[in-house]
Structure formats: C-alpha cells, structure tokens
Design an enzyme around this catalytic site. Structure first.
Site, PDB file in Angstrom:
ATOM      1  N   SER A   7      -0.564   8.125 -30.491  1.00  0.00           N
ATOM      2  CA  SER A   7      -0.332   8.956 -29.312  1.00  0.00           C
ATOM      3  C   SER A   7       0.868   8.383 -28.575  1.00  0.00           C
ATOM      4  O   SER A   7       1.246   7.224 -28.795  1.00  0.00           O
ATOM      5  CB  SER A   7      -1.573   9.041 -28.431  1.00  0.00           C
ATOM      6  OG  SER A   7      -2.116   7.755 -28.202  1.00  0.00           O
ATOM      7  N   GLU A   9       3.186   8.188 -24.896  1.00  0.00           N
ATOM      8  CA  GLU A   9       3.175   8.344 -23.441  1.00  0.00           C
ATOM      9  C   GLU A   9       4.586   8.496 -22.872  1.00  0.00           C
ATOM     10  O   GLU A   9       5.498   7.785 -23.261  1.00  0.00           O
ATOM     11  CB  GLU A   9       2.491   7.126 -22.806  1.00  0.00           C
ATOM     12  CG  GLU A   9       2.412   7.208 -21.293  1.00  0.00           C
ATOM     13  CD  GLU A   9       1.555   6.108 -20.691  1.00  0.00           C
ATOM     14  OE1 GLU A   9       0.423   5.881 -21.184  1.00  0.00           O
ATOM     15  OE2 GLU A   9       2.029   5.470 -19.742  1.00  0.00           O
ATOM     16  N   ASP A 100      -2.610   2.670  -8.566  1.00  0.00           N
ATOM     17  CA  ASP A 100      -2.317   1.465  -7.783  1.00  0.00           C
ATOM     18  C   ASP A 100      -1.875   1.850  -6.392  1.00  0.00           C
ATOM     19  O   ASP A 100      -1.280   2.893  -6.185  1.00  0.00           O
ATOM     20  CB  ASP A 100      -1.223   0.654  -8.476  1.00  0.00           C
ATOM     21  CG  ASP A 100      -1.760  -0.037  -9.705  1.00  0.00           C
ATOM     22  OD1 ASP A 100      -2.789  -0.724  -9.571  1.00  0.00           O
ATOM     23  OD2 ASP A 100      -1.170   0.125 -10.782  1.00  0.00           O
ATOM     24  N   PHE A 208       7.553  -5.793 -15.446  1.00  0.00           N
ATOM     25  CA  PHE A 208       6.366  -4.966 -15.725  1.00  0.00           C
ATOM     26  C   PHE A 208       5.149  -5.850 -15.979  1.00  0.00           C
ATOM     27  O   PHE A 208       4.074  -5.612 -15.480  1.00  0.00           O
ATOM     28  CB  PHE A 208       6.578  -4.163 -17.000  1.00  0.00           C
ATOM     29  CG  PHE A 208       7.231  -2.835 -16.812  1.00  0.00           C
ATOM     30  CD1 PHE A 208       7.838  -2.484 -15.612  1.00  0.00           C
ATOM     31  CD2 PHE A 208       7.233  -1.916 -17.855  1.00  0.00           C
ATOM     32  CE1 PHE A 208       8.445  -1.252 -15.463  1.00  0.00           C
ATOM     33  CE2 PHE A 208       7.844  -0.681 -17.713  1.00  0.00           C
ATOM     34  CZ  PHE A 208       8.452  -0.355 -16.517  1.00  0.00           C
ATOM     35  N   HIS A 258      -1.198   3.680 -29.135  1.00  0.00           N
ATOM     36  CA  HIS A 258      -0.662   4.535 -28.070  1.00  0.00           C
ATOM     37  C   HIS A 258       0.636   3.891 -27.603  1.00  0.00           C
ATOM     38  O   HIS A 258       0.632   2.777 -27.095  1.00  0.00           O
ATOM     39  CB  HIS A 258      -1.685   4.594 -26.923  1.00  0.00           C
ATOM     40  CG  HIS A 258      -1.259   5.416 -25.743  1.00  0.00           C
ATOM     41  ND1 HIS A 258      -1.408   6.781 -25.694  1.00  0.00           N
ATOM     42  CD2 HIS A 258      -0.697   5.060 -24.548  1.00  0.00           C
ATOM     43  CE1 HIS A 258      -0.971   7.237 -24.520  1.00  0.00           C
ATOM     44  NE2 HIS A 258      -0.537   6.219 -23.803  1.00  0.00           N
TER      45      HIS A 258
HETATM   46  P1  FAD Z   1     -10.532   0.747 -12.544  1.00  0.00           P
HETATM   47  O1  FAD Z   1     -11.218   0.926 -13.834  1.00  0.00           O
HETATM   48  O2  FAD Z   1     -11.109   1.427 -11.344  1.00  0.00           O
HETATM   49  O3  FAD Z   1     -10.450  -0.824 -12.278  1.00  0.00           O
HETATM   50  C1  FAD Z   1      -9.638  -1.358 -11.233  1.00  0.00           C
HETATM   51  C2  FAD Z   1     -10.163  -2.731 -10.832  1.00  0.00           C
HETATM   52  O4  FAD Z   1     -11.390  -2.600 -10.130  1.00  0.00           O
HETATM   53  C3  FAD Z   1     -10.458  -3.660 -12.003  1.00  0.00           C
HETATM   54  O5  FAD Z   1     -10.148  -4.964 -11.603  1.00  0.00           O
HETATM   55  C4  FAD Z   1     -11.968  -3.502 -12.209  1.00  0.00           C
HETATM   56  O6  FAD Z   1     -12.544  -4.648 -12.817  1.00  0.00           O
HETATM   57  C5  FAD Z   1     -12.431  -3.307 -10.778  1.00  0.00           C
HETATM   58  N1  FAD Z   1     -13.641  -2.474 -10.643  1.00  0.00           N
HETATM   59  C6  FAD Z   1     -13.911  -1.325 -11.294  1.00  0.00           C
HETATM   60  N2  FAD Z   1     -15.080  -0.801 -10.889  1.00  0.00           N
HETATM   61  C7  FAD Z   1     -15.553  -1.638  -9.932  1.00  0.00           C
HETATM   62  C8  FAD Z   1     -16.712  -1.637  -9.124  1.00  0.00           C
HETATM   63  N3  FAD Z   1     -17.621  -0.660  -9.198  1.00  0.00           N
HETATM   64  N4  FAD Z   1     -16.888  -2.654  -8.241  1.00  0.00           N
HETATM   65  C9  FAD Z   1     -15.950  -3.673  -8.137  1.00  0.00           C
HETATM   66  N5  FAD Z   1     -14.823  -3.706  -8.896  1.00  0.00           N
HETATM   67  C10 FAD Z   1     -14.630  -2.695  -9.785  1.00  0.00           C
HETATM   68  N6  FAD Z   1      -1.182   4.095 -13.035  1.00  0.00           N
HETATM   69  C11 FAD Z   1      -0.691   5.180 -12.391  1.00  0.00           C
HETATM   70  O7  FAD Z   1      -0.486   5.156 -11.173  1.00  0.00           O
HETATM   71  N7  FAD Z   1      -0.392   6.329 -13.084  1.00  0.00           N
HETATM   72  C12 FAD Z   1      -0.581   6.435 -14.412  1.00  0.00           C
HETATM   73  O8  FAD Z   1      -0.301   7.467 -15.006  1.00  0.00           O
HETATM   74  C13 FAD Z   1      -1.113   5.302 -15.115  1.00  0.00           C
HETATM   75  N8  FAD Z   1      -1.358   5.364 -16.455  1.00  0.00           N
HETATM   76  C14 FAD Z   1      -1.962   4.299 -17.077  1.00  0.00           C
HETATM   77  C15 FAD Z   1      -2.299   4.415 -18.427  1.00  0.00           C
HETATM   78  C16 FAD Z   1      -2.941   3.372 -19.098  1.00  0.00           C
HETATM   79  C17 FAD Z   1      -3.334   3.553 -20.520  1.00  0.00           C
HETATM   80  C18 FAD Z   1      -3.216   2.152 -18.402  1.00  0.00           C
HETATM   81  C19 FAD Z   1      -3.861   1.002 -19.107  1.00  0.00           C
HETATM   82  C20 FAD Z   1      -2.867   2.033 -17.058  1.00  0.00           C
HETATM   83  C21 FAD Z   1      -2.250   3.098 -16.374  1.00  0.00           C
HETATM   84  N9  FAD Z   1      -1.938   3.039 -15.017  1.00  0.00           N
HETATM   85  C22 FAD Z   1      -1.416   4.129 -14.372  1.00  0.00           C
HETATM   86  C23 FAD Z   1      -2.186   1.803 -14.263  1.00  0.00           C
HETATM   87  C24 FAD Z   1      -3.571   1.781 -13.593  1.00  0.00           C
HETATM   88  O9  FAD Z   1      -3.651   2.784 -12.614  1.00  0.00           O
HETATM   89  C25 FAD Z   1      -3.737   0.394 -12.976  1.00  0.00           C
HETATM   90  O10 FAD Z   1      -3.873  -0.571 -13.990  1.00  0.00           O
HETATM   91  C26 FAD Z   1      -4.832   0.282 -11.937  1.00  0.00           C
HETATM   92  O11 FAD Z   1      -4.629  -0.946 -11.232  1.00  0.00           O
HETATM   93  C27 FAD Z   1      -6.251   0.260 -12.492  1.00  0.00           C
HETATM   94  O12 FAD Z   1      -6.626   1.457 -12.988  1.00  0.00           O
HETATM   95  P2  FAD Z   1      -8.027   1.639 -13.780  1.00  0.00           P
HETATM   96  O13 FAD Z   1      -8.176   3.065 -14.049  1.00  0.00           O
HETATM   97  O14 FAD Z   1      -8.119   0.688 -14.892  1.00  0.00           O
HETATM   98  O15 FAD Z   1      -9.016   1.182 -12.584  1.00  0.00           O
END
Ligand code: FAD
Length: 278
Positions: A7, A9, A100, A208, A258
């Site tokens: 895939s 991106e 973020d 990054f 990916h």
């Molecule tokens: P989460 O899964 O919510 O985790 C964030 C943090 O919170 C982690 O440290 C986790 O351990 C902690 N956590 C989760 N649940 C809980 C809970 N219930 N209680 C306490 N702590 C908890 N960013 C963008 O802005 N736009 C994008 O398009 C984008 N695409 C991405 C694509 C991929 C494949 C990846 C890997 C990252 C991408 N990111 C993007 C970055 C991403 O948004 C950041 O890494 C962000 O900081 C975390 O997102 P997440 O969805 O993993 O968050």
C-alpha cells in the site's frame, strides 16, 4: 516468497503543480499494484479539503483510496459529517488516528482523546461499512508510559474494531517481529503491515524520526552523515538498506508493506524492484 500486499501513502498536495506531480507519481506507482493508496489528514498543516479532494480523485481513477482521519481537535459532529461524505462517495477504507497536537497546546483537545475512541465512534456510526486501519508502534509511541502499556492500547484499538494495522516506520526489523509476537501472545491477531520509509534525505529523516520516536540505528546514521550532501550515495545506500530490511520482513511473514512515499515515486519503486529480484 510469501504472499504480501503493498500500500502507498501520500500527503494532500497544496498547489496545482503538487497535484499534477502526484498524478504522475500515482501513475508510476500503479505498477506495484497497491491494495490501496492512502492520504494523510491534517498533518503538516494540510487541510481537510485537501485529503478529501485527493482521495476522491484517486477513487475516481478506479483505485482503492483510503483517507486518514484523526480525531484530535475535532468534534463528533465534524467526524460524523466527514464519515457520511466518504460513505456516500463509496469510500470503504479509512486509517483512523488520534493525530498530534500542534506545538504550543498543552493537553489534548477535541471530543475524542484516543484513536480507540475514534474507532469505536466509526463503528457506532457506520457499522461495518469501513475497513479500519489503526497505527502500531514497534518502537513504542513516544508518549506511551511503557512498551507494555502501548501494546495494551494497541489491543484496545483492535478490540474497538480495527481490521488491520500499519506500523510507524522503523529500521530495526527485530522490533517489528517482536511487536507482532507480543501482540499475538495477547490474542491480537489482525494483520500488522510494516510501514516503510525510504531513505532519501538525511536531515529530513533525522527530524522526522526525532518527532515520531523512530530510531535510526547508529551504523545507518553514521554512514548517512558521512555522505554529507552527496545525495546519490545517500539514496543508493538508503535503498540497499531499506530493501534488505523489506526482504527480511516479507520472508519473516509480514503480511504487507506500506510505503510512506512523501509523494515521490522513485525511492519506493527502486525498493520494490530490488525486492522483486530477490
Ligand atoms: P493512539 O492510539 O490514541 O495513541 C496515542 C498515545 O496514547 C499512545 O502513547 C498510547 O499508548 C496512548 N493511549 C492510547 N489509549 C490510551 C488510553 N486509553 N489511556 C492512556 N493512554 C492511551 N498523524 C496525522 O496527524 N495525520 C495522519 O494522516 C497520520 N497518519 C499516520 C499514519 C500511520 C500509519 C501512523 C503510524 C501514524 C500517523 N499519524 C498521522 C501520526 C499519529 O497521529 C501520531 O503518531 C499520534 O501521536 C498517535 O496516533 P495514534 O492513532 O497511534 O494514537
């Protein structure tokens, strides 16, 4: 070689020239026969409309397009409207993220605080319409309390309804294999696709990686630094190292790769070609 998918991106282009260039990139990368093209959301100042327009254009060309969607800074109503539009346009796949905070914000904001809540919300709003990808961190998300805690939070996303995962990029294949084994030991059995960042630019990569918590192993960092601004050597070495890692990942059972292309075709194509020859 075992079966695996690819895939690709992109980020949404900000100018008409950028959009034109992305069309050419897409055309060049179609040879890889990617399962889908994904488009980032809200990262690096891009707009919501940019993601939507790019996704709809790709979808209109007959490819599978997957918008990223992040809940940070958004209300449930915003998210509902975005999902409804994608659904009405026939989009069936999303990459669901927390996103973020722009620097300067202390706490989190928005109505949903974690990606697991966003995934729950998507399932509650749209049932099984979307195939949902979640993010995974073989080297731990930088804000997590511990690797175990991060893994539990990953499992939460799968329990909330994620169908598969894409990892943050890494250059330590062992971290990936370990993560997949640990997840499996917890009963998490969705495919975990390896996120691959081709190496083309040393200073950009360092910047990054510091932000997202990916480690550049010392031997790679030193070698890249030694090339200074010799771009050709950086690219040649980067391609070799990343393609070798991809070979290992695929041989070790990674269900897919990916590619974080940064809207460039050549680095990803070169890795793919080397992988095909192996
Ligand atoms: P989460 O899964 O919510 O985790 C964030 C943090 O919170 C982690 O440290 C986790 O351990 C902690 N956590 C989760 N649940 C809980 C809970 N219930 N209680 C306490 N702590 C908890 N960013 C963008 O802005 N736009 C994008 O398009 C984008 N695409 C991405 C694509 C991929 C494949 C990846 C890997 C990252 C991408 N990111 C993007 C970055 C991403 O948004 C950041 O890494 C962000 O900081 C975390 O997102 P997440 O969805 O993993 O968050």
């Amino acid at each position: 070689m075992s079966h695996h998918s690819f895939s690709i991106e992109f980020f949404p282009p900000k100018t008409t020239e950028g959009a034109e260039k992305l069309r050419a990139t897409r055309k060049a990368l179609a040879v890889i026969e990617p399962e889908y093209f994904s488009v980032t959301f809200g990262a690096a100042g891009s707009t919501q409309a940019g993601t939507r327009d790019t996704v709809l254009e790709i979808h209109g060309e007959g490819f599978t397009a997957a918008p990223h969607l992040s809940c940070m800074g958004r209300t449930r109503d915003d998210l509902r409207a975005i999902l409804a539009e994608y659904k009405s346009r026939g989009i069936r796949r999303v990459v669901a993220l927390r996103g973020d905070l722009p620097s300067g914000f202390g706490g989190s904001f928005g109505e949903l605080h974690y990606a697991s809540e966003l995934i729950e919300f998507i399932r509650a709003e749209t049932g099984d319409w979307f195939h949902i990808e979640a993010a995974a961190y073989p080297e731990m998300h930088p804000q997590a309390k511990s690797p175990q805690d991060d893994l539990r939070n990953f499992a939460r996303k799968v329990k909330a309804g994620a169908n598969s995962a894409i990892t943050q990029y890494f250059y330590n294949a062992d971290a990936y294999f370990r993560f997949v084994d640990d997840a499996a030991a917890m009963g998490v059995d969705v495919p975990v696709v390896a996120g691959i960042m081709p190496i083309t630019n040393y200073s950009q990569l360092v910047r990054f990686s510091d932000m997202c918590g990916a480690e550049i192993p010392r031997w790679i960092r030193l070698k890249l630094a030694s090339f200074a601004d010799d771009t050709a050597s950086i690219r040649a070495f980067g391609q070799e190292v990343v393609a070798k890692m991809c070979e290992r990942l695929v041989a070790g059972g990674a269900p897919g790769l990916h590619f974080y292309t940064l809207n460039q075709a050549a680095p990803t194509l070169a890795i793919w070609q080397q992988l095909r020859r192996s």
